[in-house]
Design an enzyme around this catalytic site. Structure first.
Site, PDB file in Angstrom:
ATOM      1  N   VAL A   3      10.571   1.621  39.789  1.00 20.26           N
ATOM      2  CA  VAL A   3      10.939   1.934  38.411  1.00 20.26           C
ATOM      3  C   VAL A   3      10.203   3.179  37.934  1.00 20.26           C
ATOM      4  O   VAL A   3      10.782   4.050  37.274  1.00 20.26           O
ATOM      5  CB  VAL A   3      10.641   0.741  37.479  1.00 20.26           C
ATOM      6  CG1 VAL A   3      10.737   1.159  36.016  1.00 20.26           C
ATOM      7  CG2 VAL A   3      11.606  -0.407  37.765  1.00 20.26           C
ATOM      8  N   GLU A   4       8.931   3.283  38.285  1.00 22.50           N
ATOM      9  CA  GLU A   4       8.117   4.388  37.787  1.00 22.50           C
ATOM     10  C   GLU A   4       8.501   5.738  38.386  1.00 22.50           C
ATOM     11  O   GLU A   4       8.648   6.722  37.659  1.00 22.50           O
ATOM     12  CB  GLU A   4       6.633   4.101  38.050  1.00 22.50           C
ATOM     13  CG  GLU A   4       6.067   2.939  37.248  1.00 22.50           C
ATOM     14  CD  GLU A   4       5.987   3.231  35.768  1.00 22.50           C
ATOM     15  OE1 GLU A   4       6.033   4.410  35.371  1.00 22.50           O
ATOM     16  OE2 GLU A   4       5.872   2.259  34.988  1.00 22.50           O
TER      17      GLU A   4
END
Length: 338
Positions: free
Chosen positions: A128-129
């Site tokens: 996600v990051e």
């Protein structure tokens, strides 16, 4: 970028720290402001920075309007769950998550054993990051943090981060002009802000470096340590879909990220877990509503859900981490069985 920037930029970083690099003619947007001078005074007095070298460094920082624009409209505040989920729970991140897990399996197993955080959620957070390190950010961190520290309404938070960044660079011999990150100054695989780096980054491979930028081993250990230090309970329940009835619960939806009521208390407001697993009446939870593709979804988030929100204070973020991790694990199990 070379590992931890240390080998390639060691001498340059030391020269900045001791005021040996001239930046004459590089003046940016923070050369002659009273608030900047006060910040430098503080760093000199409280942290023993050399005034001249710090003045030269800050003078190089550039104000970026694109940073101010980006931070004013984060996806967590502007998108519904229906819009937000496909950004992160999608075939590309699942595929790359499987590859990342395969490549780093032993490290992930060790991190899970040491910190108690399941490998699938370590993988999903990194996915996600930064899409597994592929989208670490294109801004110089010095520009991002100077812009936000001196030209953004929430200045105190980012002044603290700028302070932490400068301390970090001095302590670990990093070149402050070479480190890149997000518009908010987050860095590396797991997008640690500088204060998080100082508090939670770990040397997980034992080489005396805490390299979250180019070393996935340290990045995995650091992400797991961060979640663990923020209250993760090994083998604990994370979230459960909820059934709702009546009207009493409505004013309590999305009221807090932190668990606020026991399941017994939630039942009194018309909220019960949809899970078939037996959960203790005294287990605390928070109630969330998501606007999904098929309509409203209600979820109860427990302690471990809250631990994930300490990484990013958003119920949308936490749910995307959970669902991406679950999907990656599901695909991995299918692949293993076939």
């Amino acid at each position: 970028m070379d590992r931890f920037y240390k080998v390639k930029f060691y001498q340059i970083a030391l020269m900045f720290c001791f005021g040996l690099v001239s930046v004459a003619g590089w003046a940016g947007d923070y050369s002659d402001r009273a608030d900047v001078k006060a910040f430098i005074d503080e760093m000199v007095k409280e942290h023993e920075f050399k005034r001249q070298s710090l003045e030269k460094l800050i003078a190089v920082a550039k104000k970026k309007q694109s940073i101010l624009d980006a931070i004013s409209r984060p996806a967590e505040r502007t998108k519904t769950w229906q819009e937000y989920r496909p950004m992160f729970v999608n075939s590309t991140r699942i595929k790359r998550g499987l590859e990342f897990w395969e490549t780093n399996q032993k490290t992930l197993e060790r991190a899970e054993d040491v910190y108690g955080v399941p490998a699938k959620y370590i993988v999903s957070i990194i996915g996600v990051e930064t899409m597994y390190g592929k989208q670490g950010g294109a801004y110089r961190v010095i520009d991002a943090l100077a812009t936000l520290a001196f030209d953004y309404p929430k200045r105190p938070l980012f002044r603290r981060e700028l302070k932490s960044f400068l301390i970090m660079c001095r302590e670990y011999n990093l070149d402050p002009l070479k480190i890149k990150g997000s518009y908010a100054g987050a860095m590396g695989y797991g997008q640690f802000i500088p204060s998080s780096y100082l508090s939670y980054a770990v040397d997980f491979d034992g080489d005396d470096l805490k390299d979250i930028w180019s070393n996935p081993v340290d990045a995995i250990g650091s992400v797991a340590n961060y979640i663990s230090q923020h209250g993760w309970v090994r083998d604990g329940v994370i979230a459960s879909r909820a059934r709702v009835s009546g009207e009493s619960y409505r004013s309590l939806v999305n009221e807090s990220l932190e668990p606020t009521k026991t399941l017994k208390e939630w039942a009194e407001t018309g909220v019960t877990p949809a899970s078939t697993d037996a959960l203790p009446d005294q287990m605390e939870a928070a109630l969330f509503k998501y606007k999904g593709r098929l309509g409203a979804e209600f979820w109860l988030g427990f302690n471990n859900f809250y631990a994930i929100t300490r990484y990013n204070h958003s119920r949308l973020y936490a749910m995307s981490v959970i669902q991406l991790g679950d999907e990656i694990e599901r695909k991995r199990n299918i692949k293993t069985e076939s």
